[in-house]
Motif scaffolding. Structure first.
Motif, PDB file in Angstrom:
ATOM      1  N   ALA A 207      32.954  33.972  43.806  1.00 40.10           N
ATOM      2  CA  ALA A 207      33.171  35.178  42.983  1.00 40.10           C
ATOM      3  C   ALA A 207      31.926  36.060  42.931  1.00 40.10           C
ATOM      4  CB  ALA A 207      33.589  34.784  41.558  1.00 40.10           C
ATOM      5  N   ILE A 233      35.315  44.263  34.284  1.00 37.80           N
ATOM      6  CA  ILE A 233      35.852  42.902  34.143  1.00 37.80           C
ATOM      7  C   ILE A 233      35.823  42.565  32.657  1.00 37.80           C
ATOM      8  CG2 ILE A 233      35.447  40.461  34.651  1.00 37.80           C
ATOM      9  CD1 ILE A 233      34.076  41.437  37.270  1.00 37.80           C
ATOM     10  N   ILE A 236      36.300  36.219  32.322  1.00 39.62           N
ATOM     11  CA  ILE A 236      36.222  35.296  33.451  1.00 39.62           C
ATOM     12  C   ILE A 236      36.276  33.880  32.883  1.00 39.62           C
ATOM     13  CG2 ILE A 236      34.746  34.296  35.246  1.00 39.62           C
ATOM     14  CD1 ILE A 236      33.691  36.951  35.900  1.00 39.62           C
ATOM     15  N   LEU A 250      39.287  29.848  39.413  1.00 38.89           N
ATOM     16  CA  LEU A 250      38.620  30.799  38.521  1.00 38.89           C
ATOM     17  C   LEU A 250      39.629  31.902  38.218  1.00 38.89           C
ATOM     18  CD1 LEU A 250      35.118  32.365  38.751  1.00 38.89           C
ATOM     19  CD2 LEU A 250      37.074  33.895  38.923  1.00 38.89           C
ATOM     20  N   MET A 252      40.177  35.759  36.398  1.00 39.48           N
ATOM     21  CA  MET A 252      39.398  36.937  35.995  1.00 39.48           C
ATOM     22  C   MET A 252      40.362  38.062  35.631  1.00 39.48           C
ATOM     23  SD  MET A 252      36.593  38.759  38.436  1.00 39.48           S
ATOM     24  CE  MET A 252      37.313  40.244  39.128  1.00 39.48           C
TER      25      MET A 252
END
Ligand SMILES: [Zn+2]
Length: 378
Positions: A207, A233, A236, A250, A252
């Motif tokens: 990422a 963003i 996360i 992950l 996000m």
């Protein structure tokens, strides 16, 4: 009922989205004696009120909402949020500036305008929703808009009474709004022991360069009316909690606020192309909350600026910042959509308020706009 009394009566109704709780009834009772024909259009979990006056000529529409956001802790308010008290010349309460005050003064403007011009040479509509602030799942004004579009019944001039002003009433207006595109990204790696890097694929390390590239990408340069598209963003999440485990996934959450120089499709494509540089597989759920819109025609804008010059002594600055608004539903059919309303300093906050002076000023501005339309169109 005076504008202030109407604003106070509306504020006393706890109409948290998508519930109208009787605001429409109060408003109808003001409009019917003026000669308006009223329709109530059912949406999913809310209603849209459409009031119409006249049947020929261009269509002017005041667009607004009767719903409010929750008050937050009532004890933190200087004066209870649903009592509509006046303190030091200011009307305090949830919805005072966003936008029960605007609705009330617009109706007052109509009363005064129609007294002076009982047969205007244009049609006057008022369109109100009880779910502007709330979730799309409860319905917006789209059923009504779609049926108007199907009947080729278009609005020529749309005045949105949202709180656009910054320091003084009428100093800022909007001729457009940015779009909003959100995404939920899942980056899929391979979980394993931190001591065996060749056997894992860390979505966190993958990422890193992706986020860096997203941060540095120039999505567009904006234009005369809009800032460049921005990427942010908001969340996360990854990791198992253990220090010796490389996680497998992950997630996000991110959002684009985009100018009309980009489209949702172009942003999605460019985002995916950046993602493809990673070794991870990925899944993305996209939500397009609003497309950007921009009113390019300037007839209505010049009528409004003329009105502002007469009342305020100067024209408003055109600025298209802020969140999204219901103007986006009206704009695609080619309407000229302009937002002009109270000072937005306290909207959605504890102690939301509007000064009595500002209510008066906004009423004069709305009335003068009606006069300018009547003078300038045939
Ligand atoms: Zn609002």
């Amino acid at each position: 009922m005076s504008a202030l009394e109407l604003a106070q009566s509306l504020i006393k109704i706890k109409s948290v989205s998508p519930n109208d709780e009787g605001c429409f009834d109060l408003i109808e009772a003001q409009l019917i004696p003026l000669g308006f024909a009223i329709e109530r259009v059912p949406e999913l979990n809310c209603e849209t009120l459409l009031a119409k006056f006249g049947d020929s000529g261009k269509v002017f529409c005041f667009l607004g909402h009767t719903d409010i956001v929750p008050s937050g802790p009532e004890e933190e308010w200087t004066s209870p949020p649903f009592e509509a008290n006046i303190i030091d010349g200011e009307l305090i309460g949830r919805g005072a500036a966003d936008m029960k005050g605007s609705v009330a003064v617009f109706i007052e403007s109509l009363k005064k305008f129609l007294k002076e011009y009982p047969k205007p040479n244009f049609q006057i509509w008022i369109m109100l929703t009880s779910n502007e602030e709330g979730e799309p799942e409860d319905g917006k004004i789209d059923t009504l808009i779609n049926s108007l579009t199907a009947q080729k019944n278009f609005i020529d001039y749309c005045l949105v009474g949202e709180a656009s002003s910054s320091q003084s009433v009428g100093d800022v207006l909007r001729v457009g709004r940015r779009g909003s595109l959100s995404g939920n990204l899942k980056l899929i790696g391979k979980q394993g022991h931190v001591a065996y890097p060749q056997k894992v694929l860390s979505p966190i390390l993958e990422a890193g360069p992706i986020i860096n590239e997203l941060k540095n990408t120039v999505w567009d340069k904006g234009n005369k009316f809009f800032d460049p598209t921005s990427f942010q963003i908001s969340n996360i999440e990854s990791g198992t909690g253990a220090t010796n485990v490389v996680p497998g996934n992950l997630t996000m959450l991110f959002n684009f606020r985009f100018s009309p120089e980009s489209t949702a499709e172009s942003l999605q494509e460019r985002f995916v192309n950046i993602l493809k540089k990673s070794k991870c597989e990925f899944e993305i759920d996209w939500t397009l909350s609003a497309n950007p819109y921009l009113t390019k025609k300037t007839d209505f804008l010049s009528m409004i600026q003329t009105a502002l010059k007469k009342i305020n002594g100067e024209e408003a600055e055109v600025n298209n910042g802020g969140g999204t608004s219901d103007g986006r539903w009206v704009s695609p059919s080619g309407s000229e959509v302009i937002e002009l309303g109270p000072i937005n300093k306290t909207i959605h906050q504890i102690d939301e308020r509007i000064s009595l002076e500002d209510l008066e000023k906004l009423q004069e501005i709305y009335q003068q706009i009606l006069i300018e339309i009547n003078n300038l169109i045939h």
